[in-house]
Design a protein around this motif. Sequence first.
Motif, mmCIF file in Angstrom:
data_model
loop_
_atom_site.group_PDB
_atom_site.id
_atom_site.type_symbol
_atom_site.label_atom_id
_atom_site.label_comp_id
_atom_site.label_asym_id
_atom_site.label_seq_id
_atom_site.Cartn_x
_atom_site.Cartn_y
_atom_site.Cartn_z
ATOM 1 N N LYS A 226 -2.198 -5.777 6.784
ATOM 2 C CA LYS A 226 -3.457 -5.030 6.671
ATOM 3 C C LYS A 226 -3.210 -3.537 6.781
ATOM 4 C CE LYS A 226 -7.229 -6.305 8.538
ATOM 5 N NZ LYS A 226 -8.283 -6.718 9.508
ATOM 6 N N GLN A 227 -2.402 -3.160 7.746
ATOM 7 C CA GLN A 227 -2.098 -1.739 7.903
ATOM 8 C C GLN A 227 -1.268 -1.232 6.724
ATOM 9 O OE1 GLN A 227 0.230 -0.649 11.377
ATOM 10 N NE2 GLN A 227 -1.036 1.169 11.677
ATOM 11 N N GLY A 228 -0.370 -2.080 6.213
ATOM 12 C CA GLY A 228 0.422 -1.676 5.055
ATOM 13 C C GLY A 228 -0.437 -1.434 3.834
ATOM 14 N N TRP A 229 -1.464 -2.292 3.620
ATOM 15 C CA TRP A 229 -2.372 -2.056 2.498
ATOM 16 C C TRP A 229 -3.150 -0.755 2.689
ATOM 17 C CZ3 TRP A 229 -3.850 -2.229 -2.201
ATOM 18 C CH2 TRP A 229 -5.160 -1.878 -2.547
ATOM 19 N N ALA A 230 -3.596 -0.486 3.916
ATOM 20 C CA ALA A 230 -4.317 0.762 4.168
ATOM 21 C C ALA A 230 -3.434 1.965 3.844
ATOM 22 C CB ALA A 230 -4.780 0.814 5.627
ATOM 23 N N PHE A 231 -2.172 1.902 4.236
ATOM 24 C CA PHE A 231 -1.269 3.011 3.929
ATOM 25 C C PHE A 231 -0.987 3.081 2.432
ATOM 26 C CE2 PHE A 231 -0.586 3.235 8.430
ATOM 27 C CZ PHE A 231 -0.131 4.526 8.661
ATOM 28 N N SER A 232 -0.893 1.944 1.773
ATOM 29 C CA SER A 232 -0.684 1.955 0.317
ATOM 30 C C SER A 232 -1.839 2.645 -0.398
ATOM 31 C CB SER A 232 -0.540 0.516 -0.200
ATOM 32 O OG SER A 232 0.568 -0.124 0.354
ATOM 33 N N TRP A 233 -3.051 2.283 -0.012
ATOM 34 C CA TRP A 233 -4.234 2.841 -0.661
ATOM 35 C C TRP A 233 -4.360 4.337 -0.379
ATOM 36 C CZ3 TRP A 233 -6.698 1.708 -4.676
ATOM 37 C CH2 TRP A 233 -8.033 2.065 -4.908
ATOM 38 N N ARG A 234 -4.124 4.738 0.859
ATOM 39 C CA ARG A 234 -4.192 6.160 1.196
ATOM 40 C C ARG A 234 -3.096 6.948 0.508
ATOM 41 N NH1 ARG A 234 -4.161 5.706 7.572
ATOM 42 N NH2 ARG A 234 -3.537 7.893 7.345
ATOM 43 N N SER A 235 -1.898 6.392 0.448
ATOM 44 C CA SER A 235 -0.797 7.090 -0.227
ATOM 45 C C SER A 235 -1.098 7.279 -1.706
ATOM 46 C CB SER A 235 0.509 6.307 -0.046
ATOM 47 O OG SER A 235 0.810 6.130 1.321
ATOM 48 N N LEU A 236 -1.646 6.238 -2.328
ATOM 49 C CA LEU A 236 -1.971 6.331 -3.745
ATOM 50 C C LEU A 236 -3.034 7.389 -3.999
ATOM 51 C CD1 LEU A 236 -1.770 5.309 -6.650
ATOM 52 C CD2 LEU A 236 -3.443 3.552 -6.058
ATOM 53 N N MET A 237 -4.071 7.439 -3.168
ATOM 54 C CA MET A 237 -5.117 8.441 -3.351
ATOM 55 C C MET A 237 -4.558 9.848 -3.204
ATOM 56 S SD MET A 237 -7.829 6.866 -4.195
ATOM 57 C CE MET A 237 -6.722 5.725 -5.051
ATOM 58 N N ALA A 238 -3.652 10.047 -2.237
ATOM 59 C CA ALA A 238 -3.036 11.367 -2.071
ATOM 60 C C ALA A 238 -2.220 11.745 -3.305
ATOM 61 C CB ALA A 238 -2.154 11.368 -0.825
ATOM 62 N N ALA A 239 -1.481 10.776 -3.841
ATOM 63 C CA ALA A 239 -0.670 11.069 -5.026
ATOM 64 C C ALA A 239 -1.543 11.366 -6.236
ATOM 65 C CB ALA A 239 0.259 9.883 -5.308
ATOM 66 N N GLU A 240 -2.637 10.622 -6.413
ATOM 67 C CA GLU A 240 -3.502 10.853 -7.566
ATOM 68 C C GLU A 240 -4.251 12.176 -7.464
ATOM 69 O OE1 GLU A 240 -4.525 6.264 -8.980
ATOM 70 O OE2 GLU A 240 -6.075 7.502 -8.057
ATOM 71 N N ILE A 241 -4.582 12.597 -6.246
ATOM 72 C CA ILE A 241 -5.287 13.862 -6.086
ATOM 73 C C ILE A 241 -4.369 15.046 -6.392
ATOM 74 C CG2 ILE A 241 -6.339 15.397 -4.353
ATOM 75 C CD1 ILE A 241 -7.518 12.910 -3.047
ATOM 76 N N ILE A 242 -3.133 14.983 -5.914
ATOM 77 C CA ILE A 242 -2.228 16.129 -6.060
ATOM 78 C C ILE A 242 -1.579 16.160 -7.429
ATOM 79 C CG2 ILE A 242 -0.115 17.172 -5.162
ATOM 80 C CD1 ILE A 242 -0.868 16.126 -2.415
ATOM 81 N N ALA A 243 -1.082 15.012 -7.883
ATOM 82 C CA ALA A 243 -0.334 14.959 -9.144
ATOM 83 C C ALA A 243 -1.260 14.488 -10.258
ATOM 84 C CB ALA A 243 0.858 14.013 -9.012
ATOM 85 N N SER A 244 -1.483 15.314 -11.232
ATOM 86 C CA SER A 244 -2.360 14.976 -12.359
ATOM 87 C C SER A 244 -1.613 15.194 -13.662
ATOM 88 C CB SER A 244 -3.633 15.830 -12.336
ATOM 89 O OG SER A 244 -3.310 17.205 -12.432
ATOM 90 N N SER A 245 -1.809 14.255 -14.580
ATOM 91 C CA SER A 245 -1.185 14.337 -15.895
ATOM 92 C C SER A 245 -1.951 13.429 -16.843
ATOM 93 C CB SER A 245 0.285 13.901 -15.821
ATOM 94 O OG SER A 245 0.845 13.797 -17.112
#
Length: 304
Positions: A226-245
Amino acid sequence: MASTEKAADVPGRTTAPQDPDDLAGLEAGLDALDSTQTVRTPLSQTLLRKVLPPVTAVALVLVVWQILVWAEVAPPYKLASPSDVWGEVRAAWLQGMLLDYIWTSVSRGLLGFLLALALGTPLGLLVARVSFVRAAIGPILSGLQSLPSVAWVPPAVIWLGLNDSMMFAVILLGAVPSIANGLVAGIDQIPPLFLRAGRTLGATGLRGARYIVMPAALPGYVAGLKQGWAFSWRSLMAAEIIASSPDLGIGLGQLLENGRNNSSMPQVFLAILLILCVGIAIDLLIFSPLERRVLRGRGLLVSR
């Protein structure tokens, strides 16, 4: 005869019941302890206990939100009304983009989580069972788990470029430590008697990990998932916000960043609500039933 009387006088020694009725009562009592009665909860009661509270909470949030808009606590360009956000949802749906936003992020998040699961599980077993590896890697895993996921986005972009590989790298770096540490915590809580009994029965090595260690550590492991999924989702959102293409498509994180660039608060609120809804849906559909099943199998789930 004398020996029988002496045996009866010895303190702490009891004789087996000879009455057949007593034996039958004892067996019935043991059977009652072993059996668990399952009563199906009526649908109306389930809706009242499980559905009504969150629906009421959402309704209260919407009412307070609308009251704040009417009170003009902030200008409209800072605080959009619920109707404005609903208009943004409707526009995205009519354009056929709403499901694309969601699927772009959900597909990346689930695939990245599965990769993290494949790497974090054997790593957690290795750290938990080998003392030298725990001494060497254990503190590093704890440090990585506390490191904000957004810190990995700039080096991942430099190393891998603006592509899906960068997204998955950020997810792995955020989720693998949580999954591994959850499994380590679950293994540490296994009673030593279980492990000794497994070794006595010949369950050593991989067989011991499969049939003894993993089933016994399942509650802690599920918590780590459960915690791993939360970190996966948060990590993905951070990557999508910063890196755009353009090659990456528009996920929920990029939708949030586009709303900020366009100074569109309805679009910002739309992205936030979608991110929140996906996180809640994954938890309710996957992890909560899995957790209840594990706890129920161990007799740890109390009726609510």
